[in-house]
Design an enzyme around this catalytic site. Structure first.
Site, short mmCIF file in Angstrom:
data_model
loop_
_atom_site.label_atom_id
_atom_site.label_comp_id
_atom_site.label_asym_id
_atom_site.label_seq_id
_atom_site.Cartn_x
_atom_site.Cartn_y
_atom_site.Cartn_z
CG HIS A 1 -2.23 -0.68 1.44
ND1 HIS A 1 -2.85 -1.79 2.64
CD2 HIS A 1 -2.64 -1.71 -0.20
CE1 HIS A 1 -3.65 -2.51 1.86
NE2 HIS A 1 -3.23 -2.78 1.05
C1 LIG Z 1 0.27 -7.82 -4.89
C2 LIG Z 1 -0.82 -6.26 -4.32
C3 LIG Z 1 -1.63 -6.64 -3.95
C4 LIG Z 1 -2.88 -5.74 -2.75
N1 LIG Z 1 -3.97 -5.91 -2.19
C5 LIG Z 1 -4.97 -4.91 -2.41
C6 LIG Z 1 -6.08 -5.56 -1.98
O1 LIG Z 1 -6.40 -6.92 -1.79
N2 LIG Z 1 -7.53 -4.36 -1.27
C7 LIG Z 1 -6.57 -2.87 -1.78
O2 LIG Z 1 -7.32 -2.29 -1.95
N3 LIG Z 1 -5.59 -2.91 -2.30
C8 LIG Z 1 -4.69 -3.70 -2.54
N4 LIG Z 1 -3.49 -3.19 -3.16
C9 LIG Z 1 -3.24 -1.99 -2.99
C10 LIG Z 1 -4.18 -1.36 -4.43
O3 LIG Z 1 -4.07 -2.08 -5.39
C11 LIG Z 1 -3.15 0.23 -5.07
O4 LIG Z 1 -2.72 0.77 -4.04
C12 LIG Z 1 -4.06 0.74 -6.12
O5 LIG Z 1 -3.80 -0.49 -7.17
C13 LIG Z 1 -3.07 1.75 -6.92
O6 LIG Z 1 -3.38 2.71 -7.63
P1 LIG Z 1 -2.87 3.17 -8.27
O7 LIG Z 1 -3.73 3.77 -9.69
O8 LIG Z 1 -2.35 4.60 -8.28
O9 LIG Z 1 -1.16 2.97 -9.42
P2 LIG Z 1 -1.01 1.49 -10.51
O10 LIG Z 1 -2.82 0.73 -9.75
O11 LIG Z 1 -0.85 0.80 -9.86
O12 LIG Z 1 -1.59 1.67 -11.54
C14 LIG Z 1 0.32 2.43 -12.24
C15 LIG Z 1 -0.20 2.42 -13.50
O13 LIG Z 1 0.18 3.47 -13.78
C16 LIG Z 1 1.38 2.48 -15.08
N5 LIG Z 1 2.31 3.33 -15.87
C17 LIG Z 1 3.71 3.47 -14.76
N6 LIG Z 1 4.53 3.99 -14.56
C18 LIG Z 1 4.42 4.61 -16.13
C19 LIG Z 1 4.71 5.05 -17.26
N7 LIG Z 1 6.26 5.56 -17.06
N8 LIG Z 1 3.86 5.17 -18.48
C20 LIG Z 1 3.58 3.78 -19.22
N9 LIG Z 1 2.33 3.47 -17.64
C21 LIG Z 1 2.74 3.89 -16.41
C22 LIG Z 1 1.74 1.24 -14.45
O14 LIG Z 1 2.04 0.02 -15.47
C23 LIG Z 1 -0.01 1.05 -13.63
O15 LIG Z 1 -0.50 -0.23 -15.42
C24 LIG Z 1 -2.67 -4.35 -3.41
C25 LIG Z 1 -1.37 -4.30 -4.28
C26 LIG Z 1 -0.87 -4.62 -4.55
C27 LIG Z 1 0.76 -4.56 -5.75
#
Ligand SMILES: Cc1cc2nc3c(=O)[nH]c(=O)nc-3n(C[C@H](O)[C@H](O)[C@H](O)COP(=O)(O)OP(=O)(O)OC[C@H]3O[C@@H](n4cnc5c(N)ncnc54)[C@H](O)[C@@H]3O)c2cc1C
Length: 543
Positions: free
Chosen positions: A480
């Site tokens: 997280h």
């Molecule tokens: C293994 C795991 C288990 C988890 N379990 C839970 C759970 O059970 N419940 C829960 O609520 N949360 C859980 N989480 C946390 C939750 O999924 C994340 O907090 C949330 O998905 C983050 O969202 P975000 O949009 O900030 O980033 P992300 O969803 O990580 O999205 C970022 C995206 O940007 C892309 N990206 C990054 N840099 C670039 C670039 N330079 N150019 C193009 N694309 C790029 C990445 O490839 C990715 O697809 C978990 C996370 C993980 C990894």
């Protein structure tokens, strides 16, 4: 890639109203909401591939994706001083849906007080009453709508399908230690023990790629490019004007007429900003990057939830270990899932759980327990050969703070991640006290018929000092990370309350990195809420 044909200008660049970097939990929500009225053209860039890996869509498949480098950035922290110098593995989704395609699927929003604290820190519009409508707007709650839930949104939220006796016994055992039953961790109060709900429907994962992006793919004004790594934001003075990205070996430029929205997640968003000249000036100069804006807060204030797990040997062959390690039972479980989308393969990263206080003086719970009807040495690795189950302690509001810094000017180089787990006395005490309370639950009468012994840490580990040592040796992440581009009004705050990058025009950050601090729960639902709210603000500002 999908969407209509790209129109190139004379200089080879393409033009859109909005360019979104990252198709993760936040990026897919933005792509849907900003393209919905048909008035704006939107480009969504994703470094990873389409979500065609079959295990993405099977809930228990998340165990297979921890180390699947085709869909995972697979970062590591630097050696962590509080964990005896160990590096902690940090999986992050690199695929359509981002981390919502590889996460543990639990739907937990945090506490009302988290958002009221954000508001109290001066972030107008982010108190609980302000954000609740966005949680409800996003949600398609299987139990129907009520004061806390919505039933008309795109994001399916469902009860568990697989009822196992251990998970139910854990809830009863928690009750026997004085923790009340709570059928809804996202309702009036979080405190108590109960079953988790998950972002699934019909036994399949509902990532934001499934829930938000798929319904929007037919729109002519939405273009999605996968395997497209954004390398740099280009600026016209202090105005963000374009994104330079690499796809298939070629360097391309996408210009944004209105705004660029960075949704790369808590690690990649600050990394991209630093690579683009927005970050601590001394760090940028070290790597030969021209300074567009000296923004010392970019990459600061990194927070994460740590977990430390207790493993129990089970007296009955009813755990997932028994199913997975038995050739016939494993095949039957696979067949049951294939035919009916039911059975053990529908399990998420926790079945039941509990939220409680380690100290009666606290106003709200500071510990979350994730209970699992299986056990393993490390998440993503083989399940134990013996009948086993496990439960982890997660401190909800760690005080420890870390940082994210680029290691070089190469956009493909992984960043330097320091979380500083257990750096604060409050964190150390909460983890030790949390373990003691968890042990009481695991020894309570309701679980007694199922328990042979505590395998880890084991009864020899009994003093506070020994328990703290156990945390240092075995503590790992709950995945997280947040707050590396923190919202606020102080000099280190990176974005304002409308998520606009302070000191720059035409650029917002929308993802887990903008959280003023970590919420007391899981982070996927809060990120989706943030992106829903951001979409409204972006469209309002476009008028
Ligand atoms: C293994 C795991 C288990 C988890 N379990 C839970 C759970 O059970 N419940 C829960 O609520 N949360 C859980 N989480 C946390 C939750 O999924 C994340 O907090 C949330 O998905 C983050 O969202 P975000 O949009 O900030 O980033 P992300 O969803 O990580 O999205 C970022 C995206 O940007 C892309 N990206 C990054 N840099 C670039 C670039 N330079 N150019 C193009 N694309 C790029 C990445 O490839 C990715 O697809 C978990 C996370 C993980 C990894």
């Amino acid at each position: 890639m999908y969407g209509g044909p790209l129109m190139h200008s004379d200089d080879g660049a393409t033009d859109f109203d909005y360019v979104i970097v990252g198709a993760g939990s936040a990026g897919c929500v933005l792509a849907n909401c900003l393209s919905a009225n048909g008035k704006h053209s939107v480009l969504l860039l994703e470094a990873g591939p389409k979500d065609s890996n079959l295990w993405i869509h099977v809930p228990l498949g998340y165990g297979r994706l921890f180390k699947e480098k085709t869909v995972n950035w697979m970062y590591q922290t630097e050696p962590e001083p509080g964990l005896g110098g160990r590096q902690v593995f940090q999986p992050r989704g690199k695929v359509l849906g981002g981390s919502s395609s590889i996460n543990g699927l639990l739907y937990v929003r945090g506490q009302h007080e988290d958002y009221d604290r954000w508001r109290q820190r001066g972030n107008l519009g982010w108190g609980y009453d302000d954000v609740l409508p966005y949680f409800k707007k996003a949600e398609n709650q299987q139990r129907g709508a009520d004061a806390f839930h919505g039933a008309d949104g795109p994001l399916p939220v469902s009860d568990l399908i697989y009822a196992d006796p251990l998970s139910a016994a854990f809830i009863s055992a928690a009750g026997e230690t004085g923790i009340p039953l709570n059928p809804d961790f996202n309702g009036a109060s979080q405190e108590g023990a109960g079953f988790f709900q998950t972002t699934t429907r019909g036994g399949r994962r509902a990532s934001t790629a499934v829930a938000y992006l798929r319904p929007a793919t037919g729109r002519k004004n939405l273009h999605v490019e996968t395997s497209a790594l954004a390398q740099r934001i280009l600026f016209d003075g202090r105005r963000a004007s374009a994104v330079e990205y690499r796809r298939g070996g070629a360097l391309r430029t996408a210009r944004a007429r209105k705004e660029i929205l960075i949704s790369g997640g808590a690690y990649n968003s600050p990394q991209l900003l630093q690579l683009s000249g927005v970050g601590p000036a001394d760090l940028l100069r070290t790597h030969g990057i021209g300074v567009v804006l000296d923004a010392p807060g970019v990459g600061q204030d990194l927070q994460d939830h740590m977990q430390v797990r207790v493993v129990m040997r089970c007296a009955k062959p009813i755990t997932l270990n028994d199913i997975v390690n038995h050739p016939v039972r494993r095949i039957l479980a696979g067949a049951q899932y294939a035919a009916f989308r039911k059975g053990p393969l529908t399990i998420a990263a926790g079945t039941s759980g509990a939220f409680f206080k380690t100290n009666a003086r606290l106003a709200t719970p500071d510990i979350q327990i994730h209970f699992l009807p299986f056990s393993t040495d490390k998440m993503g690795e083989k399940l134990h050969r013996f009948s086993g189950f496990s439960a982890s302690v997660c401190q909800l509001r760690p005080e420890s703070r870390g940082s994210l810094r680029i290691r070089s000017a190469d956009p493909a180089a992984p960043p330097e991640i320091r979380i500083n787990y257990l750096a604060s006395e409050v964190d150390r005490t909460a983890n030790v006290e949390g373990l003691k309370i968890l042990r009481k639950i695991l020894q309570a009468p309701a679980l007694r018929p199922y328990v042979v012994e505590e395998v880890e840490p084991g009864t020899k580990v009994s003093t506070d000092e020994a328990l703290l040592n156990f945390c240092r040796q075995r503590g790992s992440t709950v995945y997280h990370p947040t707050s590396t581009c923190r919202m606020g009004n102080d000099p280190l705050a990176v974005v304002d309350q409308r998520l606009r990058l302070r000191g720059i025009e035409g650029l917002r950050v929308v993802d887990a990195s903008v959280m003023p601090d970590l919420v007391s729960g899981n982070t996927n639902a809060p990120v989706i809420m943030i992106a829903e709210k951001a979409s409204d603000m972006i469209l309002e500002d476009a008028r």
